[in-house]
Design a protein around this motif. Structure first.
Motif, PDB file in Angstrom:
ATOM      1  N   ILE A 137       0.849  -1.187   0.000  1.00 57.33           N
ATOM      2  CA  ILE A 137       0.000   0.000   0.000  1.00 57.33           C
ATOM      3  C   ILE A 137       0.886   1.240   0.000  1.00 57.33           C
ATOM      4  O   ILE A 137       1.762   1.388   0.847  1.00 57.33           O
ATOM      5  CB  ILE A 137      -0.925  -0.001   1.238  1.00 57.33           C
ATOM      6  N   PHE A 138       0.630   2.112  -0.962  1.00 59.57           N
ATOM      7  CA  PHE A 138       1.345   3.379  -1.079  1.00 59.57           C
ATOM      8  C   PHE A 138       0.403   4.490  -0.634  1.00 59.57           C
ATOM      9  O   PHE A 138      -0.688   4.635  -1.192  1.00 59.57           O
ATOM     10  CB  PHE A 138       1.766   3.642  -2.530  1.00 59.57           C
ATOM     11  N   ILE A 139       0.796   5.277   0.362  1.00 59.19           N
ATOM     12  CA  ILE A 139      -0.012   6.408   0.792  1.00 59.19           C
ATOM     13  C   ILE A 139       0.344   7.586  -0.115  1.00 59.19           C
ATOM     14  O   ILE A 139       1.473   8.073  -0.094  1.00 59.19           O
ATOM     15  CB  ILE A 139       0.245   6.771   2.274  1.00 59.19           C
ATOM     16  N   LEU A 140      -0.606   8.010  -0.937  1.00 62.50           N
ATOM     17  CA  LEU A 140      -0.365   9.111  -1.870  1.00 62.50           C
ATOM     18  C   LEU A 140      -0.551  10.459  -1.184  1.00 62.50           C
ATOM     19  O   LEU A 140       0.223  11.385  -1.405  1.00 62.50           O
ATOM     20  CB  LEU A 140      -1.311   9.006  -3.069  1.00 62.50           C
ATOM     21  N   GLU A 141      -1.582  10.562  -0.370  1.00 65.33           N
ATOM     22  CA  GLU A 141      -1.855  11.780   0.389  1.00 65.33           C
ATOM     23  C   GLU A 141      -2.570  11.393   1.672  1.00 65.33           C
ATOM     24  O   GLU A 141      -3.326  10.434   1.695  1.00 65.33           O
ATOM     25  CB  GLU A 141      -2.757  12.745  -0.393  1.00 65.33           C
ATOM     26  N   GLY A 142      -2.323  12.158   2.720  1.00 64.81           N
ATOM     27  CA  GLY A 142      -3.036  11.954   3.969  1.00 64.81           C
ATOM     28  C   GLY A 142      -2.137  11.469   5.088  1.00 64.81           C
ATOM     29  O   GLY A 142      -0.974  11.129   4.872  1.00 64.81           O
ATOM     30  N   TYR A 163       1.017   6.771   9.821  1.00 63.63           N
ATOM     31  CA  TYR A 163       1.374   6.813   8.404  1.00 63.63           C
ATOM     32  C   TYR A 163       1.205   8.243   7.906  1.00 63.63           C
ATOM     33  O   TYR A 163       0.501   9.045   8.520  1.00 63.63           O
ATOM     34  CB  TYR A 163       0.528   5.843   7.570  1.00 63.63           C
ATOM     35  N   GLY A 164       1.882   8.548   6.815  1.00 63.66           N
ATOM     36  CA  GLY A 164       1.775   9.875   6.213  1.00 63.66           C
ATOM     37  C   GLY A 164       2.099   9.794   4.738  1.00 63.66           C
ATOM     38  O   GLY A 164       2.307   8.705   4.187  1.00 63.66           O
ATOM     39  N   ASN A 165       2.135  10.962   4.091  1.00 66.10           N
ATOM     40  CA  ASN A 165       2.461  11.010   2.669  1.00 66.10           C
ATOM     41  C   ASN A 165       3.722  10.211   2.395  1.00 66.10           C
ATOM     42  O   ASN A 165       4.684  10.278   3.158  1.00 66.10           O
ATOM     43  CB  ASN A 165       2.697  12.450   2.218  1.00 66.10           C
ATOM     44  N   LYS A 166       3.717   9.457   1.337  1.00 67.80           N
ATOM     45  CA  LYS A 166       4.840   8.668   0.850  1.00 67.80           C
ATOM     46  C   LYS A 166       5.135   7.424   1.677  1.00 67.80           C
ATOM     47  O   LYS A 166       6.120   6.749   1.443  1.00 67.80           O
ATOM     48  CB  LYS A 166       6.105   9.515   0.718  1.00 67.80           C
TER      49      LYS A 166
END
Length: 161
Positions: A92-97, A115-118
Protein backbone atom coordinates in the motif's frame (compact mmCIF):
# COMPACT_ATOMS: atom_id res chain seq x y z
CA UNK A 1 0.62 6.18 -32.24
CA UNK A 2 -2.35 4.06 -31.13
CA UNK A 3 -4.55 5.55 -28.42
CA UNK A 4 -4.75 2.86 -25.74
CA UNK A 5 -6.94 4.52 -23.14
CA UNK A 6 -10.60 5.51 -23.14
CA UNK A 7 -10.08 9.13 -22.25
CA UNK A 8 -10.03 11.31 -19.16
CA UNK A 9 -10.54 8.91 -16.27
CA UNK A 10 -8.37 6.08 -17.62
CA UNK A 11 -5.69 8.58 -18.61
CA UNK A 12 -5.83 10.10 -15.11
CA UNK A 13 -5.47 6.67 -13.48
CA UNK A 14 -2.50 5.80 -15.67
CA UNK A 15 -0.90 9.14 -14.82
CA UNK A 16 -1.58 8.66 -11.08
CA UNK A 17 -0.01 5.18 -11.19
CA UNK A 18 2.98 6.51 -13.13
CA UNK A 19 3.44 9.44 -10.77
CA UNK A 20 3.06 7.14 -7.74
CA UNK A 21 5.74 4.78 -8.97
CA UNK A 22 8.08 7.66 -9.78
CA UNK A 23 7.33 9.22 -6.41
CA UNK A 24 8.39 6.10 -4.50
CA UNK A 25 11.33 5.01 -6.68
CA UNK A 26 12.94 8.35 -7.50
CA UNK A 27 15.26 10.21 -5.12
CA UNK A 28 14.03 13.58 -6.40
CA UNK A 29 11.10 14.97 -4.42
CA UNK A 30 7.84 15.93 -6.04
CA UNK A 31 6.74 19.27 -4.59
CA UNK A 32 3.43 19.23 -2.77
CA UNK A 33 2.34 22.26 -4.75
CA UNK A 34 2.67 20.44 -8.07
CA UNK A 35 -0.61 21.52 -9.68
CA UNK A 36 -0.77 18.69 -12.23
CA UNK A 37 -0.33 16.00 -9.55
CA UNK A 38 -3.12 17.49 -7.41
CA UNK A 39 -5.45 17.85 -10.39
CA UNK A 40 -4.89 14.23 -11.42
CA UNK A 41 -5.62 12.93 -7.91
CA UNK A 42 -8.74 15.08 -7.56
CA UNK A 43 -10.08 13.93 -10.96
CA UNK A 44 -10.33 10.24 -10.03
CA UNK A 45 -13.87 8.93 -10.42
CA UNK A 46 -14.45 6.19 -7.85
CA UNK A 47 -16.48 3.05 -8.72
CA UNK A 48 -18.00 2.54 -5.31
CA UNK A 49 -18.55 3.77 -1.80
CA UNK A 50 -18.68 1.69 1.37
CA UNK A 51 -19.76 2.84 4.81
CA UNK A 52 -17.04 2.33 7.43
CA UNK A 53 -16.80 3.44 11.05
CA UNK A 54 -17.41 7.22 11.26
CA UNK A 55 -17.39 7.84 7.51
CA UNK A 56 -16.93 6.38 4.05
CA UNK A 57 -14.36 4.52 1.99
CA UNK A 58 -14.37 5.24 -1.75
CA UNK A 59 -12.69 2.80 -4.13
CA UNK A 60 -11.72 2.19 -7.72
CA UNK A 61 -10.67 -1.35 -8.67
CA UNK A 62 -8.40 -2.04 -11.63
CA UNK A 63 -8.31 -5.79 -12.34
CA UNK A 64 -5.14 -7.50 -13.53
CA UNK A 65 -4.36 -11.08 -14.52
CA UNK A 66 -2.03 -11.30 -11.50
CA UNK A 67 -4.14 -9.52 -8.89
CA UNK A 68 -5.83 -6.16 -8.49
CA UNK A 69 -4.87 -2.53 -8.09
CA UNK A 70 -7.14 -0.42 -5.91
CA UNK A 71 -7.24 3.31 -5.44
CA UNK A 72 -8.83 4.00 -2.05
CA UNK A 73 -9.93 7.21 -0.37
CA UNK A 74 -10.80 7.26 3.33
CA UNK A 75 -12.60 10.32 4.66
CA UNK A 76 -10.96 12.31 7.46
CA UNK A 77 -12.01 10.85 10.80
CA UNK A 78 -13.15 7.53 9.31
CA UNK A 79 -11.79 4.13 10.31
CA UNK A 80 -11.36 1.16 8.00
CA UNK A 81 -11.94 -1.55 10.59
CA UNK A 82 -9.33 -4.18 11.33
CA UNK A 83 -9.51 -7.05 8.85
CA UNK A 84 -7.37 -9.59 7.05
CA UNK A 85 -7.27 -11.28 3.66
CA UNK A 86 -6.88 -15.05 3.68
CA UNK A 87 -5.62 -15.41 0.10
CA UNK A 88 -3.92 -12.13 -0.83
CA UNK A 89 -1.06 -9.91 0.25
CA UNK A 90 -0.72 -6.22 -0.59
CA UNK A 91 1.67 -3.31 -0.83
CA UNK A 92 0.00 0.00 0.00
CA UNK A 93 1.34 3.38 -1.08
CA UNK A 94 -0.01 6.41 0.79
CA UNK A 95 -0.37 9.11 -1.87
CA UNK A 96 -1.85 11.78 0.39
CA UNK A 97 -3.04 11.95 3.97
CA UNK A 98 -2.01 10.93 7.43
CA UNK A 99 -3.40 8.73 10.16
CA UNK A 100 -2.87 5.57 12.17
CA UNK A 101 -2.18 2.13 10.70
CA UNK A 102 -3.16 -0.90 12.80
CA UNK A 103 -1.34 -4.18 12.21
CA UNK A 104 -0.89 -7.47 14.02
CA UNK A 105 -0.37 -11.16 13.44
CA UNK A 106 -2.92 -12.24 16.05
CA UNK A 107 -6.29 -10.84 17.11
CA UNK A 108 -4.93 -9.82 20.50
CA UNK A 109 -1.59 -8.48 19.21
CA UNK A 110 -2.68 -5.39 17.28
CA UNK A 111 -0.10 -2.61 17.31
CA UNK A 112 -0.30 0.76 15.62
CA UNK A 113 1.95 3.22 13.88
CA UNK A 114 1.54 6.57 12.19
CA UNK A 115 1.37 6.81 8.40
CA UNK A 116 1.78 9.87 6.21
CA UNK A 117 2.46 11.01 2.67
CA UNK A 118 4.84 8.67 0.85
CA UNK A 119 4.50 5.84 3.41
CA UNK A 120 4.77 2.32 1.98
CA UNK A 121 3.06 -0.48 3.90
CA UNK A 122 3.45 -4.21 3.21
CA UNK A 123 0.64 -6.48 4.39
CA UNK A 124 1.22 -10.25 4.06
CA UNK A 125 -1.80 -12.52 3.72
CA UNK A 126 -3.55 -13.42 7.00
CA UNK A 127 -2.19 -10.32 8.83
CA UNK A 128 -4.75 -8.20 10.67
CA UNK A 129 -4.68 -4.54 9.56
CA UNK A 130 -6.81 -1.39 9.43
CA UNK A 131 -6.60 2.39 9.14
CA UNK A 132 -7.85 5.46 10.97
CA UNK A 133 -7.58 8.56 8.76
CA UNK A 134 -6.68 11.75 10.64
CA UNK A 135 -6.92 13.63 7.31
CA UNK A 136 -8.51 12.54 4.04
CA UNK A 137 -6.29 9.71 2.84
CA UNK A 138 -5.70 8.57 -0.71
CA UNK A 139 -3.86 5.27 -1.17
CA UNK A 140 -2.85 2.92 -3.94
CA UNK A 141 -3.02 -0.79 -3.00
CA UNK A 142 -1.49 -3.49 -5.17
CA UNK A 143 -2.82 -6.92 -4.17
CA UNK A 144 -1.83 -10.42 -5.21
CA UNK A 145 -4.42 -12.57 -6.96
CA UNK A 146 -7.29 -14.05 -5.03
CA UNK A 147 -9.89 -16.40 -6.46
CA UNK A 148 -12.49 -15.87 -3.75
CA UNK A 149 -13.82 -13.19 -1.44
CA UNK A 150 -11.21 -13.36 1.27
CA UNK A 151 -11.82 -10.45 3.67
CA UNK A 152 -12.57 -11.29 7.29
CA UNK A 153 -13.25 -8.52 9.82
CA UNK A 154 -12.07 -8.69 13.40
CA UNK A 155 -15.02 -9.53 15.66
CA UNK A 156 -14.42 -7.11 18.50
CA UNK A 157 -14.86 -3.36 18.98
CA UNK A 158 -12.91 -1.11 16.64
CA UNK A 159 -9.66 0.08 18.13
CA UNK A 160 -9.20 3.83 18.36
CA UNK A 161 -5.87 5.61 18.05
Amino acid sequence: MRKWWNGGVDKAIIMVLSKSIVLYISHSKLKRSNKMYSEILSSIVFDGKEEVTDGYLFYKVIPSSEGIIEILKIEAGATLDIHRHSHSASRIFILEGRGVYFRGDKQNDIGNSVYGNKSVLDVPEMVWHGFHAKTETLMLAIQTASTEKDTEYLVKPTLTP
